[in-house]
Enzyme design. Structure first.
Site, short mmCIF file in Angstrom:
data_model
loop_
_atom_site.label_atom_id
_atom_site.label_comp_id
_atom_site.label_asym_id
_atom_site.label_seq_id
_atom_site.Cartn_x
_atom_site.Cartn_y
_atom_site.Cartn_z
N ASP A 58 -4.18 -1.17 -3.86
CA ASP A 58 -5.48 -1.85 -3.94
C ASP A 58 -6.46 -0.99 -4.73
O ASP A 58 -6.59 0.20 -4.44
CB ASP A 58 -6.05 -2.05 -2.53
CG ASP A 58 -5.10 -2.84 -1.65
OD1 ASP A 58 -4.90 -4.02 -1.92
OD2 ASP A 58 -4.53 -2.24 -0.70
N ARG A 87 0.85 -1.20 0.00
CA ARG A 87 0.00 0.00 0.00
C ARG A 87 0.88 1.25 0.00
O ARG A 87 0.54 2.27 0.62
CB ARG A 87 -0.95 0.00 1.20
CG ARG A 87 -1.70 -1.31 1.42
CD ARG A 87 -2.61 -1.29 2.62
NE ARG A 87 -3.06 -2.65 2.97
CZ ARG A 87 -3.72 -2.97 4.08
NH1 ARG A 87 -4.04 -2.03 4.94
NH2 ARG A 87 -4.05 -4.22 4.31
O1 G3P Z 1 0.24 -8.12 -1.33
C1 G3P Z 1 -0.84 -8.78 -0.83
C2 G3P Z 1 -1.53 -8.06 0.24
O2 G3P Z 1 -1.66 -6.72 -0.08
C3 G3P Z 1 -2.84 -8.69 0.47
O3 G3P Z 1 -3.44 -8.29 1.62
O4 G3P Z 1 -5.30 -7.22 2.74
O5 G3P Z 1 -3.15 -6.05 2.57
O6 G3P Z 1 -4.57 -6.31 0.58
P1 G3P Z 1 -4.15 -6.90 1.86
CA CA Z 2 -3.27 -5.39 -1.12
#
Ligand code: G3P
Ligand code: CA
Length: 248
Positions: free
Chosen positions: A45, A17
């Site tokens: 994301d 992120r």
């Molecule tokens: O890189 C994968 C990771 O980002 C998945 O989990 O919940 O942080 O999006 P999350």
């Molecule tokens: Ca992620």
């Protein structure tokens, strides 16, 4: 896989992120910080606003990471853009906005690659892949990004739109056959939760031609162990720590 980064040593340093320990996650500030801290790749994301525009945010609601309330998909792009996405993290980031995918791509430029994670659920958006595909094509990103999702239907649809883009399946359960799952999704990369990655899994992946990207690793000992096992990329909130562990 990730041919655009073939000149960089393995494992790649992927900022989760953005540099999310240093700046509010999934904001341009976090992406800039990740580049400053030496990340090879920015992980982000993506979801869609009510009017179909792509917006970078992790949760299905805006509650945790903005000063707003409600489902991401219930707000227009203009309404999402009016939210403060930085003040919750630290007052000095107040005024930071939720970026669009286009803005993230422009900010990162050629300084790093992109791991684009498509978020699905609890509402499933079968139209998001076409919109992400259009941005990837128009920005000339095909060779500089990888697209992943926990929703393997989404990964397969992405491949239908842009067969030449690298794709990965995310998972956090012990799959009986992760490579079978990757094959069904038409993916070339597996993204196991870090504790599911073993040297045997990495060896088998490489023997079969799959890449391995582990997430989310913030502990230096785990970083060193996973790097020694030969994983292709490590996703972390602290790219500076990983860089030190790798001696770069
Ligand atoms: O890189 C994968 C990771 O980002 C998945 O989990 O919940 O942080 O999006 P999350
Ligand atoms: Ca992620």
């Amino acid at each position: 896989m990730l041919g655009f980064l073939s000149s960089r040593p393995r494992p790649l340093i992927a900022a989760h992120r953005g540099a999310s320990a240093a700046a509010p996650e999934n904001t341009l500030a976090a992406f800039r910080a990740a580049i400053d801290l030496g990340a090879d790749v920015i992980e982000l994301d993506v979801q869609r606003a009510a009017d179909g525009h792509l917006i970078i945010i992790h949760d299905p609601t805006v509650d945790r990471t903005t000063n707003g309330r409600g489902a991401v998909a219930s707000h227009s792009l203009a309404a999402l853009k009016a939210l403060d996405a930085g003040g919750w993290f630290n007052p000095r980031f107040a005024g930071e906005r939720l970026p669009t995918l286009q803005e993230a791509v422009e900010t990162v430029g050629s300084a790093a690659g992109l791991f684009i994670e498509i978020k699905q659920g609890p509402v499933f958006d079968d139209g998001i892949e076409a919109v992400v595909a259009a941005v990837i094509r128009e920005a000339g990103l095909v060779a500089r990004c990888e697209v992943s999702s926990f929703d393997h239907f989404s990964v397969r649809r992405m491949k239908d739109h842009v067969p030449e883009v690298a794709c990965g399946i995310l998972y956090e359960a012990r799959l009986i056959d992760p490579f079978g799952a990757a094959r069904l999704a038409a993916a070339e990369i597996v993204h196991p939760y870090w504790a599911l990655s073993t040297p045997e899994l990495v060896e088998e992946a490489h023997r079969l031609g799959y890449g391995v990207v582990v997430w989310t690793v913030n502990d230096p000992e785990a970083m060193a162990r996973l790097a020694a096992s030969g994983v292709d990329a490590i996703v972390t909130d602290v790219p500076d720590v990983l860089r030190r562990v790798l001696g770069r």
